[in-house]
Design a protein around this motif. Structure first.
Motif, short mmCIF file in Angstrom:
data_model
loop_
_atom_site.label_atom_id
_atom_site.label_comp_id
_atom_site.label_asym_id
_atom_site.label_seq_id
_atom_site.Cartn_x
_atom_site.Cartn_y
_atom_site.Cartn_z
N GLN A 1 37.99 17.80 10.18
CA GLN A 1 36.90 17.71 9.21
C GLN A 1 36.21 16.35 9.35
N HIS A 2 34.89 16.36 9.36
CA HIS A 2 34.12 15.12 9.40
C HIS A 2 33.58 14.84 8.00
N ILE A 3 33.98 13.73 7.43
CA ILE A 3 33.73 13.41 6.02
C ILE A 3 32.65 12.33 5.91
N SER B 1 31.10 16.93 5.58
CA SER B 1 31.74 17.48 4.40
C SER B 1 31.94 16.42 3.33
N ILE B 2 32.18 16.89 2.10
CA ILE B 2 32.58 16.03 0.99
C ILE B 2 34.05 16.31 0.70
N SER B 3 34.86 15.29 0.71
CA SER B 3 36.29 15.46 0.47
C SER B 3 36.61 15.20 -1.00
N LEU B 4 37.85 15.45 -1.37
CA LEU B 4 38.34 15.20 -2.72
C LEU B 4 39.44 14.15 -2.63
N THR B 5 39.29 13.07 -3.37
CA THR B 5 40.29 12.00 -3.40
C THR B 5 40.90 11.94 -4.79
N ARG C 1 39.19 13.75 9.31
CA ARG C 1 40.44 14.18 8.69
C ARG C 1 40.90 15.49 9.33
N ILE C 2 42.19 15.60 9.54
CA ILE C 2 42.78 16.83 10.05
C ILE C 2 43.46 17.55 8.89
N ASP C 3 43.05 18.78 8.62
CA ASP C 3 43.73 19.59 7.60
C ASP C 3 45.14 19.90 8.09
N CYS C 4 46.12 19.59 7.27
CA CYS C 4 47.52 19.72 7.71
C CYS C 4 48.31 20.78 6.96
N ASP C 5 47.68 21.52 6.09
CA ASP C 5 48.37 22.61 5.41
C ASP C 5 47.36 23.72 5.13
N PRO C 6 47.81 24.93 4.85
CA PRO C 6 46.87 26.00 4.54
C PRO C 6 46.32 25.85 3.13
N PRO C 7 45.10 26.29 2.86
CA PRO C 7 44.54 26.18 1.51
C PRO C 7 45.25 27.08 0.51
N HIS C 8 45.88 28.14 1.01
CA HIS C 8 46.59 29.06 0.11
C HIS C 8 47.87 29.53 0.81
#
Length: 723
Positions: A227-229, A324-328, A380-387
Motif C-alpha cells: 500500500q502506498h500511503i 491511500s489514506i491509512s488509519l493510525t 506499507r505491506i498488509d500483513c493480515d487478512p481484513p476478515h
C-alpha cells in the motif's frame, strides 16, 4: 540532499540497509541511466544509520551480527544527549574499524548535531514528562539517553557527501505517540543544521521514505499487498499539555511522579498529510488515557465524521492520485474500528505510526529548522487478512491443542536468529506452519487470502519469535518475566540457562560465518535447549526424555502467569502428567473464553511481516511468490535496466552521439538566433503602430516613454470631437 529512510522495527529497516549496502558498479553517466543511478547505485554515497541507545560495544545491528552485512561499518559514533539545556554537550564516543580517521568527520558532525538539537529542544525534559505521564511504553526509561551513528562507505576518495543516505530506526514507543514525534523531530532538526557541500541555500533538503508492515483494512486486500500511503487518520489520546502548566513531577517512582502531576488526557480524531493537518475531533480533558481514547473511538464509530473525512479523501485524491489514506491508532485496532473505517471510505493500511510520520513531513514542508521536504513516500505491506472467518478460529484452536515441536526446531530457530533471520537462511523443514495445511483442507478458496505464501510454504510466527527473542531474552533478562512470564529468580536453573545463552551469543559473533565450526555452535545451542527442556519438565510442561516439546511464545500471548493452562505458550499441559492440552484464549479485544480472539490475527500478522518485508523490499529482481509476480519500483527499474537500458547503452557509439548532439546544438542555435532577430524586427513595427493608435485616441498628455507627442490636427483644420 539527504535521502532519509524511516522504519520502526528491525525487520523494517534491515532489508533497506541490506539493499543500500549492495554497491553496484556505476553505469555510464548518460540520460538513460539517470533513473538507474538515482535508485539503485550507491557506490559514491555514504550511508549513515541512526540507532537508538548507546551500542558502541554491541555486536549486532537490527538483529543481525554486524559482520554479516555485505559491507562493514567504518565508524560508530555515540552521541549522549544532554539532560538539561544548561549542560555542556557530552563528548562523543567513537569506535573505529581500522587505524585512520578518514571519513569520520561527517559521522561526528551528525552525532554532534543530534546532541545539539536535543539540547535546544530540551529533549530530556520532554521525554521525562511524557514517560511520567503514566501511559504504557515499550522502552524502559533511562537516565542517560543516546543515539548511535553507524557510518558505512565513507572512507573511499570517490564518496560524495552532497547526497548522503540516512537510515533511522525510530523507537517503538507503545501507546505514547508524542514520543514518536519527539524522536523523529529531534533527528530532523539535527539534519537541518547540516549544510551539505554544494548546497547554495542556508536550508538543507531531504527526500523522506518510510517502509513498514501494517494491518489490512480494505476489503480488497490480502497478506503481502503493498500500500502506498499519503495521508492518515488518527484515533488516539494524547497528553493534555494545559493540565501540566506549573506542575513538577515529584516522587521516587514513576507511579508517584504520575500521581503528583495529576496528568489529564484528551481524545483526538485528526487527519494529516504532508500538505495539511486537521483536528476533526477533540474531547474534553479526561482523567485517564482510557477514558479519552474511548471518547475518540466512540466519535469515530458514530460516523458523524463521515463528511469531513470525505473532504480529506478528496484532498489526497487531488494531490496524490492512486495513493491511500491509512488509519493510525495509539491502541490495538479491532474489527469494529476497521469496519467503521470501511464504512467511511477508508481502505488503506492500519498501524500505529503513519500519522506521526506525516505530522513530521508536514512540519518539514511548512516549518523551520528541519530540512525542506522535497520528495516523500510511505509504503506499507498488509500483513493480515481484513476478515477472518469463524472456521479459521476453530481450526487454529485445534492446531494449538495438538501442535508440538522437537528439539531440532529449537536448535534451527536459534541458528536462524544468529544468521540474521534472512529469507535465504531459513530452514523450511522446521519453519513451515502446519496450520496452513489444516486450512487448505477446509476448501475456503485461495489460501493467499489468509497467508503470505512463499512457494507452498508459510512461515510459522512462533518460529520467528523463537529466532528473534528466546536467546536474547534469556541472555539479558534480570528480574523480569520475559522468558516464562514468571519471575526469573523463582525459576530453578534459570542462571544456568542465562549463562549458556550469553555463551551462545559470544560464539555466534565469532563462528556464524565459519561453516567448518558450525558443529561446535550447534552443540552449544543444544546444551542451552537441554537446560530449557529441564525447566519445562520440572514444571510439568514436557514429558521427560521424550522429544515432544510445547511451542514457546513470549508471555504476552498468554498473560502474566506461569504453569497455568492458557498462560505461557501456545499449548499447555493442563494437569501435570496428562496429555490433555488447551489453547490460550487471552486477548484484549475478545476476552471471552473460546470466542474468536486476536491471537490468530496476531499470528497471521507475524507469519507475514518478517518474510514479506524482505521479499518486497527494494532488493531488485522479480520475486515470484506462489502465482503472483510481486514487484515494486526497484525491481521494475532493475528489469528495465537489464532488458532495455543496458543493451541500448552498450550498443551506442557515444562519441558519435556526442558529436551529433554538438552539431545539432550549433545548427539549432544559429537558426534560433535568426528567427529571434526577425521576430524582434516585426515586433518593433507592431509596437510603433500600437503606440500611435493609442495616442490618437487619447485625451491624456503625451507619455514620457514615447518619443512623439499627440498626432497633428486633420488637414481641414477642424477639431476632432470626443464623445
Amino acid at each position: 540532499m539527504f535521502d532519509v529512510h524511516i522504519g520502526f522495527m528491525d525487520e523494517e529497516v534491515k532489508p533497506v540497509l541490506n539493499q543500500l549496502l549492495k554497491l553496484n558498479e556505476s553505469p555510464p553517466a548518460t540520460f538513460e541511466s539517470v533513473m538507474h543511478r538515482l535508485f539503485l547505485v550507491n557506490r559514491d554515497r555514504p550511508i549513515y544509520v541512526i540507532e537508538r541507545d548507546d551500542i558502541l560495544n554491541g555486536s549486532s545491528l537490527f538483529q543481525m551480527i554486524e559482520h554479516q552485512y555485505s559491507l562493514p561499518w567504518d565508524y560508530k559514533v555515540v552521541a549522549v544527549l544532554p539532560e538539561t539545556r544548561e549542560q555542556e554537550l557530552p563528548a562523543l564516543k567513537v569506535a573505529r574499524r581500522g587505524k585512520d580517521d578518514k571519513g569520520l568527520e561527517f559521522a561526528s558532525l551528525i552525532a554532534k548535531k543530534l546532541s545539539k538539537a536535543a539540547q535546544d529542544s530540551d529533549f530530556a525534559a520532554q521525554v521525562t514528562a511524557l514517560w511520567n505521564s503514566g501511559n504504557k511504553t515499550k522502552l524502559a526509561f533511562k537516565g542517560s539517553m543516546a543515539y548511535t551513528v553507524y557510518a558505512f562507505n565513507c572512507k573511499s576518495s570517490a564518496v560524495d557527501h552532497r547526497n548522503p543516505v540516512v537510515i533511522v530506526r525510530a523507537p517503538e514507543m507503545g501507546l505514547q505517540p508524542e514520543l514518536i514525534r519527539l524522536n523523529l523531530k529531534t533527528i530532523m532538526l539535527a539534519l537541518g543544521q547540516i549544510k551539505l557541500p554544494g548546497n547554495k541555500s542556508d536550508r538543507s533538503a531531504a527526500n523522506v521514505y518510510m517502509y513498514g508492515a501494517g494491518g489490512a483494512m480494505g476489503s480488497g486486500t490480502k497478506p503481502g499487498k503493498l500500500q502506498h500511503i499519503m495521508g492518515s487518520v488518527y484515533i488516539g489520546a494524547e497528553v493534555d499539555s494545559e493540565s501540566l502548566v506549573g506542575k513538577v513531577a515529584v516522587g521516587a517512582t514513576r507511579k508517584e511522579r504520575t500521581v503528583s502531576l495529576g496528568q489529564r488526557w484528551v481524545g483526538l480524531v485528526a487527519f494529516s498529510c504532508p500538505d495539511s493537518h486537521i483536528v476533526l475531533y477533540r474531547s474534553a480533558s479526561q482523567g485517564t488515557h482510557k477514558e479519552a481514547l474511548d471518547l475518540a473511538k466512540a466519535e469515530f464509530k458514530s460516523l458523524r465524521l463521515m463528511a469531513p473525512l470525505k473532504q480529506c479523501q478528496k484532498l489526497v485524491d487531488k494531490l496524490y492520485p492512486s495513493y491511500s489514506i491509512s488509519l493510525t491508532a495509539s491502541d490495538f485496532i479491532g474489527g469494529d474500528i476497521k469496519a467503521a473505517a470501511r464504512d467511511q471510505g477508508l481502505g488503506g493500511d492500519c498501524n500505529m505510526e503513519d500519522y506521526h510520520v506525516l505530522r513530521i513531513l508536514h512540519e518539514m514542508r511548512f516549518g523551520v529548522g528541519m530540512p525542506q521536504l522535497f520528495n516523500h513516500g510511505l509504503a506499507r505491506i498488509d500483513c493480515d487478512p481484513p476478515h477472518i472467518p469463524q472456521a479459521l478460529f476453530t481450526t487454529f484452536k485445534t492446531w494449538a491443542q495438538e501442535a508440538r515441536w522437537t528439539k531440532a526446531h529449537y536448535i534451527e530457530g536459534i541458528l536462524w536468529g544468529l544468521r540474521g533471520i534472512t529469507a535465504a537462511s531459513v530452514s523450511w523443514d522446521h519453519a513451515h506452519w502446519g496450520f496452513k495445511d489444516r486450512v487448505a483442507a477446509l476448501n475456503l478458496g485461495s489460501l493467499d487470502k489468509y497467508f503470505y505464501l512463499v512457494g507452498d510454504r508459510v512461515l510459522c510466527p512462533f518460529f520467528t519469535e523463537l529466532a528473534c527473542d528466546l536467546l536474547e531474552t534469556a541472555a539479558t533478562a534480570t528480574s523480569s518475566s520475559a522468558v516464562f512470564g514468571f519471575p526469573n529468580a523463582a525459576v530453578a536453573k534459570f542462571s544456568t540457562l542465562q549463562y549458556r545463552a550469553k555463551m551462545i551469543q559470544a560464539l555466534g559473533v565469532a563462528l556464524i560465518g565459519q561453516p567448518e565450526k558450525l558443529a561446535g555452535l550447534r552443540s552449544a545451542i543444544g546444551a542451552f535447549i537441554d537446560t530449557f527442556g529441564e525447566i519445562l519438565e520440572d514444571a510439568g510442561l514436557k514429558e521427560r526424555n521424550v522429544d515432544v516439546w510445547p511451542i514457546w511464545a513470549r508471555p504476552g500471548w498468554g498473560g502474566d502467569k506461569w504453569k497455568e493452562a492458557g498462560s505461557w505458550a501456545v499449548v499447555h499441559v493442563t494437569n501435570v502428567g496428562t496429555a490433555q492440552a488447551m489453547a490460550s484464549v487471552w486477548d484484549e479485544h475478545f476476552p471471552v473464553t473460546n470466542a474468536p480472539n486476536g491471537n490468530l490475527d496476531r499470528a497471521l500478522y507475524k507469519s507475514t511481516n518478517m518474510m514479506a518485508l524482505q521479499v518486497l523490499a527494494p532488493s531488485g529482481g522479480a520475486k515470484v511468490v506462489r502465482d503472483h509476480a510481486w514487484s515494486n519500483v526497484m525491481s521494475e527499474l532493475t528489469s528495465k535496466h537489464e532488458t532495455q537500458w543496458k543493451p541500448r547503452i552498450a550498443a551506442k557509439d557515444w562519441k558519435a552521439v556526442d558529436a551529433s548532439f554538438e552539431a545539432q546544438r550549433t545548427s539549432l542555435g544559429d537558426q534560433l538566433r535568426q528567427e529571434r532577430l526577425a521576430y524582434l524586427e516585426d515586433l518593433a513595427g507592431v509596437m510603433a503602430l500600437i503606440q500611435r493608435l493609442r495616442a490618437s485616441n487619447s485625451c491624456k498628455p503625451p507619455s514620457p516613454f514615447m518619443n512623439d507627442g499627440p498626432p497633428p490636427p486633420p488637414p481641414s483644420g477642424t477639431m476632432v470631437m470626443a464623445f
